[in-house]
Design a protein around this motif. Structure first.
Motif, PDB file in Angstrom:
ATOM      1  N   PRO A 189      66.000  28.807  20.806  1.00 41.36           N
ATOM      2  CA  PRO A 189      65.063  29.920  20.570  1.00 41.36           C
ATOM      3  C   PRO A 189      64.267  30.320  21.812  1.00 41.36           C
ATOM      4  O   PRO A 189      64.057  31.502  22.066  1.00 41.36           O
ATOM      5  CB  PRO A 189      64.122  29.409  19.474  1.00 41.36           C
ATOM      6  N   VAL A 190      63.822  29.344  22.593  1.00 37.44           N
ATOM      7  CA  VAL A 190      63.059  29.678  23.793  1.00 37.44           C
ATOM      8  C   VAL A 190      63.960  30.393  24.794  1.00 37.44           C
ATOM      9  O   VAL A 190      63.548  31.365  25.430  1.00 37.44           O
ATOM     10  CB  VAL A 190      62.388  28.425  24.407  1.00 37.44           C
ATOM     11  N   SER A 191      65.201  29.935  24.914  1.00 34.30           N
ATOM     12  CA  SER A 191      66.150  30.601  25.803  1.00 34.30           C
ATOM     13  C   SER A 191      66.371  32.050  25.386  1.00 34.30           C
ATOM     14  O   SER A 191      66.350  32.966  26.220  1.00 34.30           O
ATOM     15  CB  SER A 191      67.485  29.841  25.805  1.00 34.30           C
ATOM     16  N   LEU A 192      66.561  32.277  24.094  1.00 33.46           N
ATOM     17  CA  LEU A 192      66.765  33.646  23.608  1.00 33.46           C
ATOM     18  C   LEU A 192      65.512  34.496  23.765  1.00 33.46           C
ATOM     19  O   LEU A 192      65.596  35.689  24.079  1.00 33.46           O
ATOM     20  CB  LEU A 192      67.228  33.616  22.152  1.00 33.46           C
ATOM     21  N   PHE A 193      64.354  33.899  23.557  1.00 35.95           N
ATOM     22  CA  PHE A 193      63.107  34.634  23.780  1.00 35.95           C
ATOM     23  C   PHE A 193      63.006  35.077  25.239  1.00 35.95           C
ATOM     24  O   PHE A 193      62.683  36.235  25.531  1.00 35.95           O
ATOM     25  CB  PHE A 193      61.896  33.779  23.391  1.00 35.95           C
ATOM     26  N   LEU A 194      63.269  34.166  26.155  1.00 40.63           N
ATOM     27  CA  LEU A 194      63.217  34.518  27.579  1.00 40.63           C
ATOM     28  C   LEU A 194      64.257  35.576  27.924  1.00 40.63           C
ATOM     29  O   LEU A 194      63.978  36.494  28.704  1.00 40.63           O
ATOM     30  CB  LEU A 194      63.397  33.269  28.441  1.00 40.63           C
ATOM     31  N   LEU A 195      65.440  35.462  27.321  1.00 35.36           N
ATOM     32  CA  LEU A 195      66.467  36.477  27.554  1.00 35.36           C
ATOM     33  C   LEU A 195      65.987  37.841  27.073  1.00 35.36           C
ATOM     34  O   LEU A 195      66.253  38.867  27.716  1.00 35.36           O
ATOM     35  CB  LEU A 195      67.777  36.079  26.878  1.00 35.36           C
ATOM     36  N   SER A 196      65.238  37.874  25.981  1.00 38.96           N
ATOM     37  CA  SER A 196      64.703  39.150  25.496  1.00 38.96           C
ATOM     38  C   SER A 196      63.684  39.735  26.472  1.00 38.96           C
ATOM     39  O   SER A 196      63.542  40.955  26.568  1.00 38.96           O
ATOM     40  CB  SER A 196      64.078  38.980  24.103  1.00 38.96           C
ATOM     41  N   MET A 247      61.317  40.710  40.025  1.00 32.16           N
ATOM     42  CA  MET A 247      61.775  39.344  40.262  1.00 32.16           C
ATOM     43  C   MET A 247      61.466  38.390  39.106  1.00 32.16           C
ATOM     44  O   MET A 247      62.196  37.451  38.898  1.00 32.16           O
ATOM     45  CB  MET A 247      61.188  38.840  41.578  1.00 32.16           C
ATOM     46  N   PRO A 248      60.385  38.587  38.330  1.00 35.05           N
ATOM     47  CA  PRO A 248      60.169  37.656  37.221  1.00 35.05           C
ATOM     48  C   PRO A 248      61.331  37.668  36.232  1.00 35.05           C
ATOM     49  O   PRO A 248      61.573  36.669  35.558  1.00 35.05           O
ATOM     50  CB  PRO A 248      58.882  38.135  36.552  1.00 35.05           C
ATOM     51  N   GLY A 249      62.063  38.786  36.143  1.00 30.40           N
ATOM     52  CA  GLY A 249      63.211  38.839  35.246  1.00 30.40           C
ATOM     53  C   GLY A 249      64.242  37.781  35.593  1.00 30.40           C
ATOM     54  O   GLY A 249      64.756  37.091  34.716  1.00 30.40           O
ATOM     55  N   TYR A 250      64.512  37.632  36.873  1.00 32.98           N
ATOM     56  CA  TYR A 250      65.508  36.643  37.284  1.00 32.98           C
ATOM     57  C   TYR A 250      64.969  35.217  37.194  1.00 32.98           C
ATOM     58  O   TYR A 250      65.730  34.277  36.958  1.00 32.98           O
ATOM     59  CB  TYR A 250      66.048  36.959  38.677  1.00 32.98           C
ATOM     60  N   LEU A 251      63.668  35.046  37.345  1.00 30.61           N
ATOM     61  CA  LEU A 251      63.073  33.723  37.135  1.00 30.61           C
ATOM     62  C   LEU A 251      63.202  33.337  35.664  1.00 30.61           C
ATOM     63  O   LEU A 251      63.621  32.225  35.330  1.00 30.61           O
ATOM     64  CB  LEU A 251      61.602  33.720  37.559  1.00 30.61           C
ATOM     65  N   TYR A 252      62.855  34.275  34.765  1.00 28.29           N
ATOM     66  CA  TYR A 252      63.014  34.018  33.327  1.00 28.29           C
ATOM     67  C   TYR A 252      64.475  33.769  32.973  1.00 28.29           C
ATOM     68  O   TYR A 252      64.781  32.929  32.132  1.00 28.29           O
ATOM     69  CB  TYR A 252      62.488  35.184  32.504  1.00 28.29           C
ATOM     70  N   LEU A 253      65.365  34.504  33.618  1.00 26.64           N
ATOM     71  CA  LEU A 253      66.793  34.324  33.355  1.00 26.64           C
ATOM     72  C   LEU A 253      67.236  32.924  33.759  1.00 26.64           C
ATOM     73  O   LEU A 253      67.984  32.264  33.031  1.00 26.64           O
ATOM     74  CB  LEU A 253      67.611  35.390  34.089  1.00 26.64           C
ATOM     75  N   THR A 254      66.762  32.452  34.892  1.00 27.60           N
ATOM     76  CA  THR A 254      67.104  31.096  35.350  1.00 27.60           C
ATOM     77  C   THR A 254      66.617  30.050  34.351  1.00 27.60           C
ATOM     78  O   THR A 254      67.362  29.131  33.987  1.00 27.60           O
ATOM     79  CB  THR A 254      66.495  30.838  36.743  1.00 27.60           C
TER      80      THR A 254
END
Length: 110
Positions: A41-48, A1-8
């Motif tokens: 950059p933060v968005s792309l980092f979280l996407l990674s 679930m943290p993946g989808y939180l980071y994605l949001t």
């Protein structure tokens, strides 16, 4: 679930950064510049981080699709841009496609 939180969070940051681009005024306004320079950059980092637990195709489809829709909605309120019927229908198809992936695709469970 943290993946989808980071994605949001990644989607929200990307939407903020993209929506701020119009206000940059040739890099002359510091707040929009800060939002763009930090947001992407933060968005792309979280996407990674997301793609470690969510299939990359699914993560990118959700990130880009929801980004398109939310940036368009933000532009209506922030910049008074108009969305015509074809734009609304197209964005509805994007949301529908993401919903189909989430509800019915075995790829999302991988």
């Amino acid at each position: 679930m943290p993946g989808y939180l980071y994605l949001t969070i990644a989607i929200v940051l990307e939407v903020i950064a993209t929506s701020s681009m119009k206000a940059l005024d040739g890099f002359n306004k510091p707040l929009p510049l800060l939002l763009v320079v930090v947001g992407y950059p933060v968005s792309l980092f979280l996407l990674s981080l997301v793609v470690k637990t969510v299939p990359v195709g699914v993560a990118y489809a959700i990130w880009s699709g929801m980004g398109i829709v939310l940036v368009s909605i933000a532009a209506v309120f922030i910049y008074q841009q108009k969305l015509d019927l074809p734009a609304v229908l197209g964005m509805s198809m994007i949301v529908g496609g993401v919903a189909v992936m989430q509800l019915f695709s075995q790829t999302t469970a991988a």
